[in-house]
Design a protein around this motif. Sequence first.
Motif, PDB file in Angstrom:
ATOM      1  N   LEU A  22      40.810 -51.551  43.523  1.00 41.46           N
ATOM      2  CA  LEU A  22      41.048 -51.288  44.938  1.00 41.46           C
ATOM      3  C   LEU A  22      42.423 -51.826  45.295  1.00 41.46           C
ATOM      4  O   LEU A  22      42.764 -52.966  44.967  1.00 41.46           O
ATOM      5  N   VAL A  23      43.227 -50.990  45.942  1.00 42.54           N
ATOM      6  CA  VAL A  23      44.516 -51.405  46.496  1.00 42.54           C
ATOM      7  C   VAL A  23      44.364 -51.317  48.011  1.00 42.54           C
ATOM      8  O   VAL A  23      44.136 -50.235  48.556  1.00 42.54           O
ATOM      9  N   GLN A  24      44.467 -52.453  48.676  1.00 43.62           N
ATOM     10  CA  GLN A  24      44.138 -52.521  50.094  1.00 43.62           C
ATOM     11  C   GLN A  24      45.211 -53.271  50.886  1.00 43.62           C
ATOM     12  O   GLN A  24      45.912 -54.121  50.338  1.00 43.62           O
ATOM     13  N   GLY A  25      45.292 -52.951  52.165  1.00 40.65           N
ATOM     14  CA  GLY A  25      46.195 -53.668  53.046  1.00 40.65           C
ATOM     15  C   GLY A  25      46.993 -52.735  53.932  1.00 40.65           C
ATOM     16  O   GLY A  25      47.017 -51.523  53.745  1.00 40.65           O
ATOM     17  N   ARG A  26      47.650 -53.308  54.911  1.00 40.35           N
ATOM     18  CA  ARG A  26      48.442 -52.535  55.866  1.00 40.35           C
ATOM     19  C   ARG A  26      49.506 -51.696  55.175  1.00 40.35           C
ATOM     20  O   ARG A  26      49.822 -50.588  55.599  1.00 40.35           O
ATOM     21  N   ASP A  27      50.057 -52.212  54.064  1.00 43.05           N
ATOM     22  CA  ASP A  27      51.129 -51.512  53.346  1.00 43.05           C
ATOM     23  C   ASP A  27      50.633 -50.849  52.061  1.00 43.05           C
ATOM     24  O   ASP A  27      51.425 -50.573  51.155  1.00 43.05           O
ATOM     25  N   ALA A  28      49.347 -50.559  51.984  1.00 43.78           N
ATOM     26  CA  ALA A  28      48.796 -49.976  50.761  1.00 43.78           C
ATOM     27  C   ALA A  28      49.467 -48.654  50.421  1.00 43.78           C
ATOM     28  O   ALA A  28      49.817 -48.396  49.258  1.00 43.78           O
ATOM     29  N   SER A  61      50.982 -45.639  32.900  1.00 43.99           N
ATOM     30  CA  SER A  61      49.567 -45.365  33.056  1.00 43.99           C
ATOM     31  C   SER A  61      49.390 -43.969  33.635  1.00 43.99           C
ATOM     32  O   SER A  61      50.282 -43.422  34.275  1.00 43.99           O
ATOM     33  N   ASP A  62      48.227 -43.402  33.378  1.00 38.98           N
ATOM     34  CA  ASP A  62      47.867 -42.050  33.812  1.00 38.98           C
ATOM     35  C   ASP A  62      46.580 -42.211  34.608  1.00 38.98           C
ATOM     36  O   ASP A  62      45.540 -42.560  34.032  1.00 38.98           O
ATOM     37  N   VAL A  63      46.624 -42.001  35.930  1.00 35.99           N
ATOM     38  CA  VAL A  63      45.528 -42.448  36.789  1.00 35.99           C
ATOM     39  C   VAL A  63      45.104 -41.366  37.783  1.00 35.99           C
ATOM     40  O   VAL A  63      45.818 -40.393  38.024  1.00 35.99           O
ATOM     41  N   THR A  64      43.924 -41.576  38.337  1.00 33.09           N
ATOM     42  CA  THR A  64      43.461 -40.804  39.482  1.00 33.09           C
ATOM     43  C   THR A  64      43.367 -41.757  40.666  1.00 33.09           C
ATOM     44  O   THR A  64      42.762 -42.832  40.567  1.00 33.09           O
ATOM     45  N   VAL A  65      43.985 -41.364  41.766  1.00 32.35           N
ATOM     46  CA  VAL A  65      44.038 -42.193  42.972  1.00 32.35           C
ATOM     47  C   VAL A  65      43.246 -41.491  44.076  1.00 32.35           C
ATOM     48  O   VAL A  65      43.517 -40.334  44.388  1.00 32.35           O
ATOM     49  N   THR A  66      42.288 -42.185  44.642  1.00 33.22           N
ATOM     50  CA  THR A  66      41.501 -41.648  45.746  1.00 33.22           C
ATOM     51  C   THR A  66      41.759 -42.470  46.996  1.00 33.22           C
ATOM     52  O   THR A  66      41.615 -43.700  46.971  1.00 33.22           O
ATOM     53  N   ARG A  67      42.158 -41.790  48.068  1.00 34.18           N
ATOM     54  CA  ARG A  67      42.355 -42.514  49.324  1.00 34.18           C
ATOM     55  C   ARG A  67      41.010 -42.604  50.041  1.00 34.18           C
ATOM     56  O   ARG A  67      40.422 -41.591  50.414  1.00 34.18           O
ATOM     57  N   LEU A  68      40.529 -43.829  50.222  1.00 38.30           N
ATOM     58  CA  LEU A  68      39.240 -44.030  50.882  1.00 38.30           C
ATOM     59  C   LEU A  68      39.381 -44.198  52.388  1.00 38.30           C
ATOM     60  O   LEU A  68      38.479 -43.832  53.145  1.00 38.30           O
ATOM     61  N   SER A  69      40.510 -44.762  52.826  1.00 42.92           N
ATOM     62  CA  SER A  69      40.770 -44.950  54.251  1.00 42.92           C
ATOM     63  C   SER A  69      42.267 -45.137  54.429  1.00 42.92           C
ATOM     64  O   SER A  69      43.038 -45.105  53.460  1.00 42.92           O
ATOM     65  N   GLU A  70      42.686 -45.354  55.646  1.00 44.15           N
ATOM     66  CA  GLU A  70      44.118 -45.510  55.913  1.00 44.15           C
ATOM     67  C   GLU A  70      44.723 -46.650  55.110  1.00 44.15           C
ATOM     68  O   GLU A  70      45.880 -46.564  54.666  1.00 44.15           O
ATOM     69  N   ASP A  71      43.961 -47.712  54.884  1.00 44.97           N
ATOM     70  CA  ASP A  71      44.515 -48.891  54.219  1.00 44.97           C
ATOM     71  C   ASP A  71      43.845 -49.212  52.885  1.00 44.97           C
ATOM     72  O   ASP A  71      43.978 -50.319  52.375  1.00 44.97           O
ATOM     73  N   THR A  72      43.135 -48.242  52.271  1.00 47.83           N
ATOM     74  CA  THR A  72      42.423 -48.518  51.019  1.00 47.83           C
ATOM     75  C   THR A  72      42.543 -47.349  50.053  1.00 47.83           C
ATOM     76  O   THR A  72      42.252 -46.205  50.408  1.00 47.83           O
ATOM     77  N   TYR A  73      42.962 -47.670  48.819  1.00 49.83           N
ATOM     78  CA  TYR A  73      42.999 -46.697  47.725  1.00 49.83           C
ATOM     79  C   TYR A  73      42.105 -47.189  46.598  1.00 49.83           C
ATOM     80  O   TYR A  73      42.017 -48.390  46.329  1.00 49.83           O
ATOM     81  N   PHE A  74      41.460 -46.229  45.919  1.00 48.04           N
ATOM     82  CA  PHE A  74      40.622 -46.508  44.755  1.00 48.04           C
ATOM     83  C   PHE A  74      41.316 -45.875  43.554  1.00 48.04           C
ATOM     84  O   PHE A  74      41.533 -44.667  43.519  1.00 48.04           O
ATOM     85  N   VAL A  75      41.670 -46.687  42.579  1.00 46.93           N
ATOM     86  CA  VAL A  75      42.452 -46.241  41.430  1.00 46.93           C
ATOM     87  C   VAL A  75      41.579 -46.298  40.180  1.00 46.93           C
ATOM     88  O   VAL A  75      40.968 -47.337  39.890  1.00 46.93           O
ATOM     89  N   VAL A  76      41.519 -45.192  39.440  1.00 51.44           N
ATOM     90  CA  VAL A  76      40.745 -45.128  38.203  1.00 51.44           C
ATOM     91  C   VAL A  76      41.691 -44.896  37.040  1.00 51.44           C
ATOM     92  O   VAL A  76      42.514 -43.973  37.066  1.00 51.44           O
TER      93      VAL A  76
END
Length: 248
Positions: A22-28, A61-76
């Motif tokens: 999870l990458v989270q925060g105002r500046d995500a 790295s080779d990844v899939t990034v899913t934006r869950l909300s304005e300030d949260t990304y889910f990286v696989v």
Amino acid sequence: EEHRAAREAVALFDQTSFSKFLVQGRDAEAAMQILCANDVGVEAGRLVYTGMLNARGGYESDVTVTRLSEDTYFVVSGTAQTTRDMDWIRRNVDPGLDVTLTNVTEEFAVVGVMGPRSRDLLGAVSDSDFSNDAFPFGTCQEISVGNVTVRAHRITYVGELGWELYVPVHGAVSVYTALTEAGAAFDLRLAGYYAIESLRLEKGYRAWGADVTPDYTPYEAGLGFAVKLYKGTDFVGRDALLRQKEVG
């Protein structure tokens, strides 16, 4: 038999070993746009396939990034890359940005439901609408399987219709049981990583460490479609890609 199930019926894959962050925060978003070659400034619920590149334009790295909300990304990311990817992200995010990185690899089981009858099987265990209109490719939604809330990502690494189900570990056995019991009516087959590997090769999907490495750029790998040079952010590796674009 596993291949045939994925191509003609439905196969179930255990993909739990994927690295997950999870990458989270105002500046995500700002942090992810610097890290990723593709444009991840998408609306919540969208998935983006992208590389994280080095200064030479090669793949770290080779990844899939899913934006869950304005300030949260889910990286696989890949199975064996958890520590490596966390280190790369931390070293390439401006410490002045309001962003946190959390390893959630062990919090989720991942069940891949893949094949032309995957939609039928999921419809048998959940009340959600899995049609193209209601659940387009490259999106995620929360669904219920029995009494377990699952995040379903419509994406595939085997080249067929399918979903990856991100299941809280406490519900993994319940979801697995529901799928396998209902799957008997759809010729469900349990399938493994060797089947994934050769199915993805057949489809032409790339794998980090085999097809793409720190020495190969997206253009050399035939993945230029996953690069957005003019997204308004000077991402890591952009200068090298601009030079390569000019000289071929």
